[in-house]
Design a protein around this motif. Structure first.
Motif, PDB file in Angstrom:
ATOM      1  N   ASP A  21       0.841  -1.138   0.064  1.00 10.61           N
ATOM      2  CA  ASP A  21      -0.047   0.001  -0.090  1.00 10.61           C
ATOM      3  C   ASP A  21       0.934   1.462   0.009  1.00 10.61           C
ATOM      4  OD1 ASP A  21      -2.217  -1.721   0.310  1.00 10.61           O
ATOM      5  OD2 ASP A  21      -2.352  -1.390   2.308  1.00 10.61           O
ATOM      6  N   PHE A  22       2.060   1.032  -0.157  1.00 14.48           N
ATOM      7  CA  PHE A  22       3.009   2.273   0.170  1.00 14.48           C
ATOM      8  C   PHE A  22       2.790   3.271  -0.827  1.00 14.48           C
ATOM      9  CE2 PHE A  22       6.985   1.831   2.712  1.00 14.48           C
ATOM     10  CZ  PHE A  22       6.236   1.283   3.902  1.00 14.48           C
ATOM     11  N   ASP A  23       2.297   2.964  -2.133  1.00 16.69           N
ATOM     12  CA  ASP A  23       2.295   3.964  -3.436  1.00 16.69           C
ATOM     13  C   ASP A  23       1.179   5.055  -3.019  1.00 16.69           C
ATOM     14  OD1 ASP A  23       0.278   1.858  -3.376  1.00 16.69           O
ATOM     15  OD2 ASP A  23       0.128   2.372  -5.805  1.00 16.69           O
ATOM     16  N   VAL A  24       0.303   4.491  -2.125  1.00 14.36           N
ATOM     17  CA  VAL A  24      -0.822   5.368  -1.692  1.00 14.36           C
ATOM     18  C   VAL A  24      -0.570   6.477  -0.572  1.00 14.36           C
ATOM     19  CG1 VAL A  24      -3.115   5.725  -0.735  1.00 14.36           C
ATOM     20  CG2 VAL A  24      -2.604   3.748  -2.320  1.00 14.36           C
ATOM     21  N   HIS A  25       0.813   6.263   0.043  1.00 11.97           N
ATOM     22  CA  HIS A  25       0.818   6.991   1.262  1.00 11.97           C
ATOM     23  C   HIS A  25       2.293   7.895   1.141  1.00 11.97           C
ATOM     24  CE1 HIS A  25      -2.394   5.443   3.517  1.00 11.97           C
ATOM     25  NE2 HIS A  25      -2.000   4.149   3.098  1.00 11.97           N
ATOM     26  N   VAL A  26       3.148   7.252   0.314  1.00 12.09           N
ATOM     27  CA  VAL A  26       4.461   8.176   0.048  1.00 12.09           C
ATOM     28  C   VAL A  26       4.624   8.400  -1.251  1.00 12.09           C
ATOM     29  CG1 VAL A  26       5.573   6.670   2.308  1.00 12.09           C
ATOM     30  CG2 VAL A  26       5.873   5.910   0.202  1.00 12.09           C
ATOM     31  N   GLU A  27       5.764   9.441  -1.430  1.00 13.76           N
ATOM     32  CA  GLU A  27       6.284   9.797  -2.801  1.00 13.76           C
ATOM     33  C   GLU A  27       6.945   8.651  -3.361  1.00 13.76           C
ATOM     34  OE1 GLU A  27       5.524  12.608  -4.205  1.00 13.76           O
ATOM     35  OE2 GLU A  27       4.443  13.417  -2.171  1.00 13.76           O
ATOM     36  N   TYR A  29       9.916   8.384  -5.103  1.00 12.22           N
ATOM     37  CA  TYR A  29      11.236   8.178  -4.534  1.00 12.22           C
ATOM     38  C   TYR A  29      11.375   7.607  -3.224  1.00 12.22           C
ATOM     39  CZ  TYR A  29      11.355  12.228  -1.291  1.00 12.22           C
ATOM     40  OH  TYR A  29      11.198  13.014  -0.047  1.00 12.22           O
ATOM     41  N   GLN A  30      10.450   7.948  -2.253  1.00 12.13           N
ATOM     42  CA  GLN A  30      10.428   7.363  -1.078  1.00 12.13           C
ATOM     43  C   GLN A  30      10.060   5.838  -1.004  1.00 12.13           C
ATOM     44  OE1 GLN A  30       7.754   9.773   0.751  1.00 12.13           O
ATOM     45  NE2 GLN A  30       9.138  10.886   2.157  1.00 12.13           N
ATOM     46  N   GLU A  31       9.175   5.450  -1.737  1.00 12.71           N
ATOM     47  CA  GLU A  31       8.837   4.211  -1.777  1.00 12.71           C
ATOM     48  C   GLU A  31       9.884   3.273  -2.523  1.00 12.71           C
ATOM     49  OE1 GLU A  31       5.308   1.272  -4.307  1.00 12.71           O
ATOM     50  OE2 GLU A  31       5.425   3.543  -4.852  1.00 12.71           O
ATOM     51  N   ARG A  32      10.562   3.699  -3.623  1.00 18.38           N
ATOM     52  CA  ARG A  32      11.743   2.928  -4.137  1.00 18.38           C
ATOM     53  C   ARG A  32      12.816   2.895  -3.168  1.00 18.38           C
ATOM     54  NH1 ARG A  32      11.095   6.390  -8.639  1.00 18.38           N
ATOM     55  NH2 ARG A  32      12.587   7.753  -8.019  1.00 18.38           N
ATOM     56  N   ARG A  33      13.162   3.738  -2.309  1.00 22.38           N
ATOM     57  CA  ARG A  33      14.161   3.592  -1.213  1.00 22.38           C
ATOM     58  C   ARG A  33      13.638   2.497  -0.104  1.00 22.38           C
ATOM     59  NH1 ARG A  33      15.782   9.792  -0.348  1.00 22.38           N
ATOM     60  NH2 ARG A  33      16.991  10.255  -2.128  1.00 22.38           N
ATOM     61  N   ILE A  34      12.426   2.656   0.303  1.00 19.98           N
ATOM     62  CA  ILE A  34      12.010   1.673   1.506  1.00 19.98           C
ATOM     63  C   ILE A  34      11.823   0.429   0.712  1.00 19.98           C
ATOM     64  CG2 ILE A  34       9.910   1.179   2.724  1.00 19.98           C
ATOM     65  CD1 ILE A  34       9.395   4.226   2.943  1.00 19.98           C
ATOM     66  N   ARG A  35      11.311   0.209  -0.423  1.00 16.54           N
ATOM     67  CA  ARG A  35      11.464  -1.255  -1.032  1.00 16.54           C
ATOM     68  C   ARG A  35      12.850  -1.964  -1.086  1.00 16.54           C
ATOM     69  NH1 ARG A  35       6.583  -2.890  -2.375  1.00 16.54           N
ATOM     70  NH2 ARG A  35       4.956  -1.360  -2.754  1.00 16.54           N
ATOM     71  N   GLU A  36      13.778  -0.992  -1.534  1.00 22.45           N
ATOM     72  CA  GLU A  36      15.118  -1.358  -2.033  1.00 22.45           C
ATOM     73  C   GLU A  36      15.797  -1.707  -0.483  1.00 22.45           C
ATOM     74  OE1 GLU A  36      17.112  -1.937  -4.644  1.00 22.45           O
ATOM     75  OE2 GLU A  36      15.523  -1.710  -5.635  1.00 22.45           O
ATOM     76  N   ALA A  37      15.476  -1.000   0.523  1.00 19.85           N
ATOM     77  CA  ALA A  37      15.866  -1.132   1.891  1.00 19.85           C
ATOM     78  C   ALA A  37      15.437  -2.449   2.639  1.00 19.85           C
ATOM     79  CB  ALA A  37      15.765  -0.065   3.085  1.00 19.85           C
ATOM     80  N   VAL A  38      14.117  -2.851   2.272  1.00 17.96           N
ATOM     81  CA  VAL A  38      13.274  -4.017   2.755  1.00 17.96           C
ATOM     82  C   VAL A  38      14.105  -5.206   2.141  1.00 17.96           C
ATOM     83  CG1 VAL A  38      11.320  -5.333   2.813  1.00 17.96           C
ATOM     84  CG2 VAL A  38      11.418  -2.781   3.408  1.00 17.96           C
ATOM     85  N   THR A  39      14.168  -4.994   0.581  1.00 20.91           N
ATOM     86  CA  THR A  39      14.612  -6.143  -0.243  1.00 20.91           C
ATOM     87  C   THR A  39      16.174  -6.469   0.345  1.00 20.91           C
ATOM     88  OG1 THR A  39      13.368  -5.623  -2.069  1.00 20.91           O
ATOM     89  CG2 THR A  39      15.571  -6.821  -2.440  1.00 20.91           C
ATOM     90  N   ALA A  40      17.063  -5.490   0.632  1.00 22.45           N
ATOM     91  CA  ALA A  40      18.333  -5.961   1.280  1.00 22.45           C
ATOM     92  C   ALA A  40      18.500  -6.518   2.431  1.00 22.45           C
ATOM     93  CB  ALA A  40      19.080  -4.393   1.305  1.00 22.45           C
ATOM     94  N   LEU A  41      17.232  -6.140   3.306  1.00 23.17           N
ATOM     95  CA  LEU A  41      17.541  -6.473   4.616  1.00 23.17           C
ATOM     96  C   LEU A  41      16.848  -8.230   4.561  1.00 23.17           C
ATOM     97  CD1 LEU A  41      15.834  -3.621   6.959  1.00 23.17           C
ATOM     98  CD2 LEU A  41      18.014  -4.728   7.136  1.00 23.17           C
TER      99      LEU A  41
END
Length: 71
Positions: A21-27, A29-41
């Motif tokens: 649901d991130f695409d509804v709540h964040v910009e 560029y923020q969504e990409r950063r968060i998804r990359e961080a979660v994938t890395a973890l």
């Protein structure tokens, strides 16, 4: 959550949101950063916390004096 005064107007609420649901709540560029961080973890990679572009908690190398005749 601590937020710098200069960024306070960027934060209107704090809420746990499923990744799908991130695409509804964040910009975007923020969504990409968060998804990359979660994938890395999820893949076992450590993500450094940066402070002014340097890994937080990192001890900077000692300053050395230039030898006579060197710049």
């Amino acid at each position: 959550m601590a937020v710098p005064v200069s960024a306070a107007r960027e934060l209107s609420a704090l809420k746990w949101v499923p990744l799908e649901d991130f695409d509804v709540h964040v910009e975007t560029y923020q969504e990409r950063r968060i998804r990359e961080a979660v994938t890395a973890l999820r893949n076992g990679h450590r993500i450094p916390l940066l402070t002014r572009g340097e890994t937080a908690g990192r001890v900077p190398p000692p300053q050395t004096k230039a030898r006579e005749g060197e710049p």
